[in-house]
Design an enzyme around this catalytic site. Sequence first.
Site, PDB file in Angstrom:
ATOM      1  N   CYS A 148      13.165  10.631   7.471  1.00 60.86           N
ATOM      2  CA  CYS A 148      13.331  10.145   8.724  1.00 60.86           C
ATOM      3  C   CYS A 148      14.717  10.214   9.307  1.00 60.86           C
ATOM      4  O   CYS A 148      14.692  10.417  10.517  1.00 60.86           O
ATOM      5  CB  CYS A 148      12.569   8.737   8.913  1.00 60.86           C
ATOM      6  SG  CYS A 148      13.518   7.529   7.955  1.00 60.86           S
ATOM      7  N   LYS A 177       0.820  -1.127  -0.075  1.00 57.95           N
ATOM      8  CA  LYS A 177      -0.101   0.041   0.018  1.00 57.95           C
ATOM      9  C   LYS A 177       1.000   1.144   0.072  1.00 57.95           C
ATOM     10  O   LYS A 177       1.606   1.718   0.986  1.00 57.95           O
ATOM     11  CB  LYS A 177      -0.952   0.080   1.026  1.00 57.95           C
ATOM     12  CG  LYS A 177      -1.795   1.238   1.157  1.00 57.95           C
ATOM     13  CD  LYS A 177      -2.071   1.786   2.511  1.00 57.95           C
ATOM     14  CE  LYS A 177      -1.884   3.491   2.755  1.00 57.95           C
ATOM     15  NZ  LYS A 177      -1.941   4.359   1.751  1.00 57.95           N
ATOM     16  N   GLU A 237       9.298  16.161  15.352  1.00 56.28           N
ATOM     17  CA  GLU A 237       9.970  15.990  13.863  1.00 56.28           C
ATOM     18  C   GLU A 237       9.479  16.859  13.050  1.00 56.28           C
ATOM     19  O   GLU A 237       8.162  17.024  12.902  1.00 56.28           O
ATOM     20  CB  GLU A 237       9.590  14.406  13.519  1.00 56.28           C
ATOM     21  CG  GLU A 237      10.259  14.141  12.220  1.00 56.28           C
ATOM     22  CD  GLU A 237       9.822  12.724  11.901  1.00 56.28           C
ATOM     23  OE1 GLU A 237       8.478  12.322  12.099  1.00 56.28           O
ATOM     24  OE2 GLU A 237      10.543  12.048  11.612  1.00 56.28           O
ATOM     25  N   GLU A 267       9.124   1.227  10.847  1.00 58.48           N
ATOM     26  CA  GLU A 267      10.375   2.235  10.863  1.00 58.48           C
ATOM     27  C   GLU A 267       9.647   3.553  10.977  1.00 58.48           C
ATOM     28  O   GLU A 267       8.854   3.728  10.047  1.00 58.48           O
ATOM     29  CB  GLU A 267      10.778   2.015   9.700  1.00 58.48           C
ATOM     30  CG  GLU A 267      11.822   0.677   9.199  1.00 58.48           C
ATOM     31  CD  GLU A 267      12.886   0.278   9.920  1.00 58.48           C
ATOM     32  OE1 GLU A 267      13.366   1.144  10.746  1.00 58.48           O
ATOM     33  OE2 GLU A 267      13.443  -0.635   9.762  1.00 58.48           O
TER      34      GLU A 267
HETATM   35  P1  NAP Z   1       2.025   8.285   7.824  1.00 55.87           P
HETATM   36  O1  NAP Z   1       0.949   9.323   7.842  1.00 55.87           O
HETATM   37  O2  NAP Z   1       2.403   7.562   9.102  1.00 55.87           O
HETATM   38  O3  NAP Z   1       1.728   7.354   6.684  1.00 55.87           O
HETATM   39  C1  NAP Z   1       2.437   6.214   6.504  1.00 55.87           C
HETATM   40  C2  NAP Z   1       1.724   5.257   5.653  1.00 55.87           C
HETATM   41  O4  NAP Z   1       0.480   4.786   6.571  1.00 55.87           O
HETATM   42  C3  NAP Z   1       0.857   5.632   4.479  1.00 55.87           C
HETATM   43  O5  NAP Z   1       0.752   4.801   3.482  1.00 55.87           O
HETATM   44  C4  NAP Z   1      -0.564   6.198   5.096  1.00 55.87           C
HETATM   45  O6  NAP Z   1      -1.635   6.221   4.124  1.00 55.87           O
HETATM   46  C5  NAP Z   1      -0.799   4.990   5.951  1.00 55.87           C
HETATM   47  N1  NAP Z   1      -1.760   5.183   7.241  1.00 55.87           N
HETATM   48  C6  NAP Z   1      -2.067   6.668   7.425  1.00 55.87           C
HETATM   49  N2  NAP Z   1      -2.867   6.573   8.275  1.00 55.87           N
HETATM   50  C7  NAP Z   1      -3.267   5.125   8.608  1.00 55.87           C
HETATM   51  C8  NAP Z   1      -4.060   4.338   9.408  1.00 55.87           C
HETATM   52  N3  NAP Z   1      -5.071   5.025  10.239  1.00 55.87           N
HETATM   53  N4  NAP Z   1      -4.188   3.063   9.307  1.00 55.87           N
HETATM   54  C9  NAP Z   1      -3.417   2.496   8.435  1.00 55.87           C
HETATM   55  N5  NAP Z   1      -2.308   3.033   7.787  1.00 55.87           N
HETATM   56  C10 NAP Z   1      -2.511   4.270   7.827  1.00 55.87           C
HETATM   57  O7  NAP Z   1       3.394   9.113   7.602  1.00 55.87           O
HETATM   58  P2  NAP Z   1       3.865   9.811   5.985  1.00 55.87           P
HETATM   59  O8  NAP Z   1       3.022  11.052   6.478  1.00 55.87           O
HETATM   60  O9  NAP Z   1       3.367   9.060   4.783  1.00 55.87           O
HETATM   61  O10 NAP Z   1       5.427   9.983   6.211  1.00 55.87           O
HETATM   62  C11 NAP Z   1       5.954  10.913   6.998  1.00 55.87           C
HETATM   63  C12 NAP Z   1       6.543  10.184   8.426  1.00 55.87           C
HETATM   64  O11 NAP Z   1       7.117   8.761   8.119  1.00 55.87           O
HETATM   65  C13 NAP Z   1       7.571  10.859   9.278  1.00 55.87           C
HETATM   66  O12 NAP Z   1       7.022  10.803  10.288  1.00 55.87           O
HETATM   67  C14 NAP Z   1       8.754  10.192   9.153  1.00 55.87           C
HETATM   68  O13 NAP Z   1       9.581  10.221  10.086  1.00 55.87           O
HETATM   69  C15 NAP Z   1       8.286   8.767   8.783  1.00 55.87           C
HETATM   70  N6  NAP Z   1       9.270   7.991   8.081  1.00 55.87           N
HETATM   71  C16 NAP Z   1      10.021   6.927   8.845  1.00 55.87           C
HETATM   72  C17 NAP Z   1      11.029   6.313   8.029  1.00 55.87           C
HETATM   73  C18 NAP Z   1      12.010   5.266   8.590  1.00 55.87           C
HETATM   74  O14 NAP Z   1      12.551   4.577   8.276  1.00 55.87           O
HETATM   75  N7  NAP Z   1      12.044   5.182   9.877  1.00 55.87           N
HETATM   76  C19 NAP Z   1      11.245   6.483   6.579  1.00 55.87           C
HETATM   77  C20 NAP Z   1      10.519   7.379   6.036  1.00 55.87           C
HETATM   78  C21 NAP Z   1       9.349   8.126   6.652  1.00 55.87           C
HETATM   79  P3  NAP Z   1      -2.010   7.451   3.485  1.00 55.87           P
HETATM   80  O15 NAP Z   1      -1.015   8.526   3.755  1.00 55.87           O
HETATM   81  O16 NAP Z   1      -1.954   7.123   2.058  1.00 55.87           O
HETATM   82  O17 NAP Z   1      -3.349   7.786   3.995  1.00 55.87           O
END
Ligand code: NAP
Length: 505
Positions: free
Chosen positions: A303, A192, A398, A268
Site C-alpha cells: 500500500c 480474519k 492503485e 488502513e
Molecule cells: P480487500 O479486498 O479490501 O480485502 C481485505 C480484507 O477484507 C480481506 O480479508 C478480505 O477477505 C476482506 N473483505 C473483502 N470483502 C469484504 C466484505 N464485503 N466484507 C468484509 N470483509 C471483506 O483487499 P486485498 O485485496 O486483501 O488487499 C489489497 C488492498 O489492500 C490494496 O488496495 C492495498 O492498498 C490495501 N492495503 C493497505 C494497507 C495499509 O496499511 N494502508 C496495507 C496493505 C494493503 P477475502 O479477500 O478473504 O475475501
Amino acid sequence: MSDLLTVGEYKAIAHSLNLGGNAFIDGVARPAASGKTFATTNPATGDELAQVAACGAADVDFTVKKAREAFEDGRWRNLHPSERKRVLLAFAKLIDRNRHDLAVLESLDSGKPVAECQSIDVHETANTIRWHAETIDKIYDNTAPVGHGAMALVVREPIGVVGCVLPWNFPLLMMAWKIGPALAAGCSVIVKPAEETSLTAIRLAELAHEAGVPAGILNVVTGSGAEVGQPIGLHPDIDMVSFTGSTETGKRFLRYSADSNMKRVVLECGGKNPAVVFADAEDLDQVAEQVVLGAFWNMGENCSATSRLIVHASIKDDLLARIEAYMREWRMGDPLDPTNRVGALVSREHYEKVKGFVDRIGKEKLGLVAGGNTEGGAFIEPTLVDGVTRDSTLFREEIFGPVLSVTSFTDASEAIALANDSSYGLAASVYTGNLKRALRAAREIRAGTVTVNCFGEGDVTTPFGGFKESGFGGRDKSIFAHDQYTELKTIWIDLSDRAVDESVR
Ligand code: NAP
Ligand code: MG
C-alpha cells in the site's frame, strides 16, 4: 536475523511442513461448523497447498461468544502487567525460533521471496510483538488538574472484543501490527486473514497459545470476506474492527458499524504514493536505488509502494538510466530461491488485474522504458513507464503491482500539486540536497508518512496510516496504536469537605 538458508534447504522445509488449514478458536484447531473448506494455492506453481476451513456466520458467533467470555472473566486483561509482558515476550521468542518454517510458509502461500519473508516479514513480526510487550508495564495513566476538592483519574481500559480483518500482501506483519497492541492492551482478538493467505495466521495463533496466551484471547477465523468479514463487521458484540485492505472494503466497515452497534472502526487502506525528485537531489544513484526499492519491493504489492515518480525534467533522463540499471539487479523467479528479489503475484486474479495496467501502456501510447513482460504466469516483470500524465489511469489508480510511472515537472509548486493530486494520502518520498526544500515539501504533501532522501515506512516506533481515503480512525505501530484498542475512562472522586468523614479530617 539474517541467517538465510540455501534454496535446497528452503525446499526441504517446504516438503516437510505440516500445512494445517483448520481455524483456531478458543485454543483449539477446528474445522468450520459447516465442514466446508476452500483450497489455498501456491501462486508461483498453481499447486494446491492445503484445504482451509471455510468458516461462516455461525463460526463467527461461536468465536465472539468465547472471546467475550475470555474478556469478561479477566483471564488475560487482569493478569499482572509483568505477566502479560512475559507471555508476549515468550511468543516473540517462539516466532524467532520458528523463523525458517514461517518464512517458507509465508512464501509458499503468497508468492513472496523467501529471503524477504525471513529477514523482513518474520523478523519484524517478532520485533513488533516484542516492542508492544515491552510497553505493557511502562504505560501510565493520568490524573486531571481538577483542584483540591476532587481527584480525577483518566485511565485507559481495553476496548473488549476486537476483530482484525487482514490483507494478503503482508499476512504475518499486518497481523502483528494489530494483535501486538491489541493483546498488550488486554483485549480478546478475532483475526480474519485474507482467503489467499490464511496459513501463517493460523500458525501464529498456535504459537501464541503455546507461549501462554489463554484460550479465547487470540482466535483465527478463516474464510471469505462475505462469509466471515461481513459477519465480523456487523456483529453486535464486537467492540472494534481494525482493518487493512482496499479503500472500497474499508468503507463497507463504516457502513457495517453504522448498521450494527457503532463499533469503533480503524482503517488502513490504499495508496498511490509519489516520489518527488528535485533537480538538486544529491546522489542520483542512491535516489535510483531507493526508488527501485520503493516501487518493486514485494512486487509492488504494497500500500505504501512508490508508484508515481515525479522528477524534475532536467535530470529525468539521467535518473531513468540509473533506475534501469538497478532494475536489472532485481532477479525474478522461484520465490524459494533466496537470491531472487521478485516473486509471484498473489493470485491469478490479481495477476490479471496488474496485467491490465501493463497492457494500458500500449493502449495509451505511453513510453515503456524497461520491463513490461507479463508472460510468466503469475510473474510480472518490474516495469518503468514514462510520459504518464495526470489523466492517465496509471497516474490515478492503485495498481498494487510492479509498475512505476514517471511524470516530469519544471517548478516546485507543480511538483507538490502533482504529488497531492490523488484521493489517497498514505506515503510519499522527497529527494533533495536542500534541507529547507525537503522540510517544506514534507509539510505540504498530504500523506501519513513522508520520507526524505529514502524510501521507507518508519519503524515500529513510528505511527503508520493515511490521510484522505488512505485511512480512518487511528494509526498502526508505535505507542499511538494503543489508542485504537483502549477506551478512555474518567473516574471522578469527590474530596470536598462534605465528603470527608470527621474522623479523617
Ligand atoms: P480487500 O479486498 O479490501 O480485502 C481485505 C480484507 O477484507 C480481506 O480479508 C478480505 O477477505 C476482506 N473483505 C473483502 N470483502 C469484504 C466484505 N464485503 N466484507 C468484509 N470483509 C471483506 O483487499 P486485498 O485485496 O486483501 O488487499 C489489497 C488492498 O489492500 C490494496 O488496495 C492495498 O492498498 C490495501 N492495503 C493497505 C494497507 C495499509 O496499511 N494502508 C496495507 C496493505 C494493503 P477475502 O479477500 O478473504 O475475501
Ligand atoms: Mg495462497
